[in-house]
Scaffold this motif. Structure first.
Motif, PDB file in Angstrom:
ATOM      1  N   GLY A 211      60.790 106.761  34.294  1.00 60.62           N
ATOM      2  CA  GLY A 211      60.553 108.202  34.292  1.00 60.62           C
ATOM      3  C   GLY A 211      60.446 108.761  35.697  1.00 60.62           C
ATOM      4  N   LEU A 212      59.795 108.009  36.584  1.00 60.83           N
ATOM      5  CA  LEU A 212      59.697 108.429  37.981  1.00 60.83           C
ATOM      6  C   LEU A 212      61.076 108.527  38.628  1.00 60.83           C
ATOM      7  CD1 LEU A 212      56.638 106.282  39.130  1.00 60.83           C
ATOM      8  CD2 LEU A 212      56.710 108.780  38.955  1.00 60.83           C
ATOM      9  N   ARG A 213      61.913 107.510  38.388  1.00 59.68           N
ATOM     10  CA  ARG A 213      63.265 107.517  38.956  1.00 59.68           C
ATOM     11  C   ARG A 213      64.088 108.692  38.413  1.00 59.68           C
ATOM     12  NH1 ARG A 213      62.621 101.983  38.390  1.00 59.68           N
ATOM     13  NH2 ARG A 213      63.569 102.019  36.328  1.00 59.68           N
ATOM     14  N   ALA A 214      63.984 108.932  37.111  1.00 57.08           N
ATOM     15  CA  ALA A 214      64.767 110.003  36.486  1.00 57.08           C
ATOM     16  C   ALA A 214      64.343 111.375  37.017  1.00 57.08           C
ATOM     17  CB  ALA A 214      64.614 109.944  34.965  1.00 57.08           C
ATOM     18  N   GLN A 215      63.047 111.612  37.123  1.00 52.90           N
ATOM     19  CA  GLN A 215      62.583 112.907  37.614  1.00 52.90           C
ATOM     20  C   GLN A 215      62.884 113.082  39.106  1.00 52.90           C
ATOM     21  OE1 GLN A 215      61.804 115.357  35.737  1.00 52.90           O
ATOM     22  NE2 GLN A 215      61.713 114.154  33.868  1.00 52.90           N
ATOM     23  N   ALA A 216      62.853 111.989  39.870  1.00 54.04           N
ATOM     24  CA  ALA A 216      63.212 112.074  41.287  1.00 54.04           C
ATOM     25  C   ALA A 216      64.688 112.457  41.427  1.00 54.04           C
ATOM     26  CB  ALA A 216      62.933 110.748  41.988  1.00 54.04           C
ATOM     27  N   GLN A 217      65.526 111.887  40.580  1.00 57.03           N
ATOM     28  CA  GLN A 217      66.951 112.231  40.586  1.00 57.03           C
ATOM     29  C   GLN A 217      67.138 113.707  40.231  1.00 57.03           C
ATOM     30  OE1 GLN A 217      69.524 109.916  41.001  1.00 57.03           O
ATOM     31  NE2 GLN A 217      71.242 111.212  40.483  1.00 57.03           N
ATOM     32  N   ARG A 218      66.405 114.165  39.243  1.00 57.04           N
ATOM     33  CA  ARG A 218      66.485 115.563  38.834  1.00 57.04           C
ATOM     34  C   ARG A 218      66.054 116.489  39.973  1.00 57.04           C
ATOM     35  NH1 ARG A 218      62.884 118.263  34.046  1.00 57.04           N
ATOM     36  NH2 ARG A 218      63.862 120.290  34.035  1.00 57.04           N
ATOM     37  N   LEU A 219      64.976 116.139  40.658  1.00 58.41           N
ATOM     38  CA  LEU A 219      64.514 116.940  41.793  1.00 58.41           C
ATOM     39  C   LEU A 219      65.541 116.987  42.929  1.00 58.41           C
ATOM     40  CD1 LEU A 219      60.709 116.163  42.118  1.00 58.41           C
ATOM     41  CD2 LEU A 219      61.766 118.402  41.845  1.00 58.41           C
ATOM     42  N   ARG A 220      66.244 115.881  43.143  1.00 56.52           N
ATOM     43  CA  ARG A 220      67.291 115.867  44.168  1.00 56.52           C
ATOM     44  C   ARG A 220      68.387 116.878  43.846  1.00 56.52           C
ATOM     45  NH1 ARG A 220      66.090 110.382  44.556  1.00 56.52           N
ATOM     46  NH2 ARG A 220      67.551 109.789  42.939  1.00 56.52           N
ATOM     47  N   HIS A 221      68.788 116.944  42.573  1.00 61.01           N
ATOM     48  CA  HIS A 221      69.850 117.877  42.190  1.00 61.01           C
ATOM     49  C   HIS A 221      69.358 119.323  42.228  1.00 61.01           C
ATOM     50  CE1 HIS A 221      72.782 114.863  41.420  1.00 61.01           C
ATOM     51  NE2 HIS A 221      71.984 114.232  40.572  1.00 61.01           N
ATOM     52  N   VAL A 222      68.122 119.562  41.832  1.00 64.12           N
ATOM     53  CA  VAL A 222      67.563 120.907  41.914  1.00 64.12           C
ATOM     54  C   VAL A 222      67.509 121.344  43.380  1.00 64.12           C
ATOM     55  CG1 VAL A 222      65.449 122.251  41.600  1.00 64.12           C
ATOM     56  CG2 VAL A 222      66.276 120.813  39.756  1.00 64.12           C
ATOM     57  N   SER A 223      67.087 120.456  44.262  1.00 65.38           N
ATOM     58  CA  SER A 223      67.027 120.775  45.694  1.00 65.38           C
ATOM     59  C   SER A 223      68.415 121.081  46.254  1.00 65.38           C
ATOM     60  CB  SER A 223      66.419 119.616  46.479  1.00 65.38           C
ATOM     61  OG  SER A 223      65.118 119.350  46.046  1.00 65.38           O
ATOM     62  N   GLU A 224      69.385 120.313  45.816  1.00 67.59           N
ATOM     63  CA  GLU A 224      70.759 120.548  46.255  1.00 67.59           C
ATOM     64  C   GLU A 224      71.260 121.907  45.763  1.00 67.59           C
ATOM     65  OE1 GLU A 224      75.056 118.397  45.653  1.00 67.59           O
ATOM     66  OE2 GLU A 224      73.268 117.126  45.799  1.00 67.59           O
ATOM     67  N   ASN A 225      70.924 122.247  44.522  1.00 64.10           N
ATOM     68  CA  ASN A 225      71.324 123.553  43.991  1.00 64.10           C
ATOM     69  C   ASN A 225      70.702 124.687  44.794  1.00 64.10           C
ATOM     70  OD1 ASN A 225      72.840 122.372  41.962  1.00 64.10           O
ATOM     71  ND2 ASN A 225      71.230 122.531  40.436  1.00 64.10           N
ATOM     72  N   ILE A 226      69.415 124.554  45.108  1.00 59.45           N
ATOM     73  CA  ILE A 226      68.734 125.602  45.875  1.00 59.45           C
ATOM     74  C   ILE A 226      69.334 125.717  47.275  1.00 59.45           C
ATOM     75  CG2 ILE A 226      66.535 126.227  46.960  1.00 59.45           C
ATOM     76  CD1 ILE A 226      65.157 125.078  44.435  1.00 59.45           C
ATOM     77  N   ALA A 227      69.632 124.588  47.893  1.00 60.19           N
ATOM     78  CA  ALA A 227      70.198 124.606  49.241  1.00 60.19           C
ATOM     79  C   ALA A 227      71.580 125.255  49.270  1.00 60.19           C
ATOM     80  CB  ALA A 227      70.284 123.179  49.786  1.00 60.19           C
ATOM     81  N   ASN A 228      72.324 125.166  48.171  1.00 67.17           N
ATOM     82  CA  ASN A 228      73.676 125.712  48.130  1.00 67.17           C
ATOM     83  C   ASN A 228      73.779 127.010  47.348  1.00 67.17           C
ATOM     84  OD1 ASN A 228      75.420 123.730  49.536  1.00 67.17           O
ATOM     85  ND2 ASN A 228      74.465 122.347  48.071  1.00 67.17           N
ATOM     86  N   ALA A 229      72.659 127.677  47.122  1.00 72.01           N
ATOM     87  CA  ALA A 229      72.667 128.914  46.328  1.00 72.01           C
ATOM     88  C   ALA A 229      73.556 129.989  46.942  1.00 72.01           C
ATOM     89  CB  ALA A 229      71.243 129.435  46.159  1.00 72.01           C
ATOM     90  N   ASP A 230      73.695 130.020  48.251  1.00 70.65           N
ATOM     91  CA  ASP A 230      74.514 131.032  48.915  1.00 70.65           C
ATOM     92  C   ASP A 230      75.888 130.519  49.324  1.00 70.65           C
ATOM     93  OD1 ASP A 230      72.545 132.966  48.693  1.00 70.65           O
ATOM     94  OD2 ASP A 230      71.577 132.355  50.572  1.00 70.65           O
ATOM     95  N   THR A 231      76.254 129.331  48.899  1.00 62.39           N
ATOM     96  CA  THR A 231      77.552 128.764  49.236  1.00 62.39           C
ATOM     97  C   THR A 231      78.617 129.331  48.300  1.00 62.39           C
ATOM     98  OG1 THR A 231      76.501 126.715  49.962  1.00 62.39           O
ATOM     99  CG2 THR A 231      78.861 126.616  49.493  1.00 62.39           C
ATOM    100  N   PRO A 232      79.642 129.970  48.830  1.00 65.18           N
ATOM    101  CA  PRO A 232      80.685 130.536  47.964  1.00 65.18           C
ATOM    102  C   PRO A 232      81.381 129.448  47.144  1.00 65.18           C
ATOM    103  CG  PRO A 232      80.880 131.404  50.189  1.00 65.18           C
ATOM    104  CD  PRO A 232      79.872 130.292  50.231  1.00 65.18           C
ATOM    105  N   GLY A 233      81.539 129.708  45.845  1.00 66.72           N
ATOM    106  CA  GLY A 233      82.237 128.792  44.959  1.00 66.72           C
ATOM    107  C   GLY A 233      81.420 127.607  44.480  1.00 66.72           C
ATOM    108  N   TYR A 234      80.146 127.515  44.863  1.00 65.50           N
ATOM    109  CA  TYR A 234      79.315 126.377  44.463  1.00 65.50           C
ATOM    110  C   TYR A 234      78.921 126.504  42.998  1.00 65.50           C
ATOM    111  CZ  TYR A 234      75.553 122.963  44.312  1.00 65.50           C
ATOM    112  OH  TYR A 234      74.761 121.902  43.973  1.00 65.50           O
ATOM    113  N   ARG A 235      79.054 125.412  42.265  1.00 70.60           N
ATOM    114  CA  ARG A 235      78.639 125.364  40.868  1.00 70.60           C
ATOM    115  C   ARG A 235      77.373 124.527  40.746  1.00 70.60           C
ATOM    116  NH1 ARG A 235      81.805 127.697  37.260  1.00 70.60           N
ATOM    117  NH2 ARG A 235      83.921 128.167  37.876  1.00 70.60           N
ATOM    118  N   ARG A 236      76.439 125.050  40.001  1.00 70.60           N
ATOM    119  CA  ARG A 236      75.140 124.409  39.782  1.00 70.60           C
ATOM    120  C   ARG A 236      75.344 123.037  39.132  1.00 70.60           C
ATOM    121  NH1 ARG A 236      71.564 124.883  35.079  1.00 70.60           N
ATOM    122  NH2 ARG A 236      69.458 124.446  35.792  1.00 70.60           N
TER     123      ARG A 236
END
Length: 130
Positions: A14-39
């Motif tokens: 569960g720790l590994r799975a949630q850490a992976q999820r947090l990595r993708h959420v962080s990546e989405n937030i970091a690329n929120a203003d990137t043109p053409g970026y898909r969540r």
């Protein structure tokens, strides 16, 4: 003692799975203003242990959100078409923050479960030594 090991492996997965999820959420937030970026989204799947009696969680394949990209009007932008629009991203920061909080709370719950199982096994070993 196997039950303690099983509970440790379940909470660790569960720790590994949630850490992976947090990595993708962080990546989405970091690329929120990137043109053409898909969540990016990640799903969870059950995984059977080696003996087949313990089910752990693992992350599935990372998928791209296929919802429409936002159209941004900026005629001076280099990616703008003849109407002055270009494709933004489909990241909604409110959703990403909610996902991050949920992942954080799930991570903390798994961490508490892991710590509790570790403390119980240490107490058991201490009792057996006496």
């Amino acid at each position: 003692m196997a039950d303690f090991t099983d509970s440790l492996s379940v909470s660790a997965s569960g720790l590994r799975a949630q850490a992976q999820r947090l990595r993708h959420v962080s990546e989405n937030i970091a690329n929120a203003d990137t043109p053409g970026y898909r969540r990016k989204t990640v799903s969870f799947e059950n995984e059977h242990g080696a003996a087949g009696d313990v089910e752990t969680v693992k992350t599935g394949r990372v998928k791209l959100d296929r919802s429409d990209l936002s159209q941004i009007y900026d005629p001076g932008h280099p990616m703008a078409d003849e109407t002055g629009h270009y494709d933004g991203s489909n990241v909604n920061l409110v959703i990403e923050i909610a996902d991050a909080r949920e992942a954080q709370r799930s991570y903390e719950a798994n961490l508490k479960m892991f710590d509790q199982a570790r403390q119980m096994s240490s107490s058991l070993l201490e009792l057996l030594r006496r």
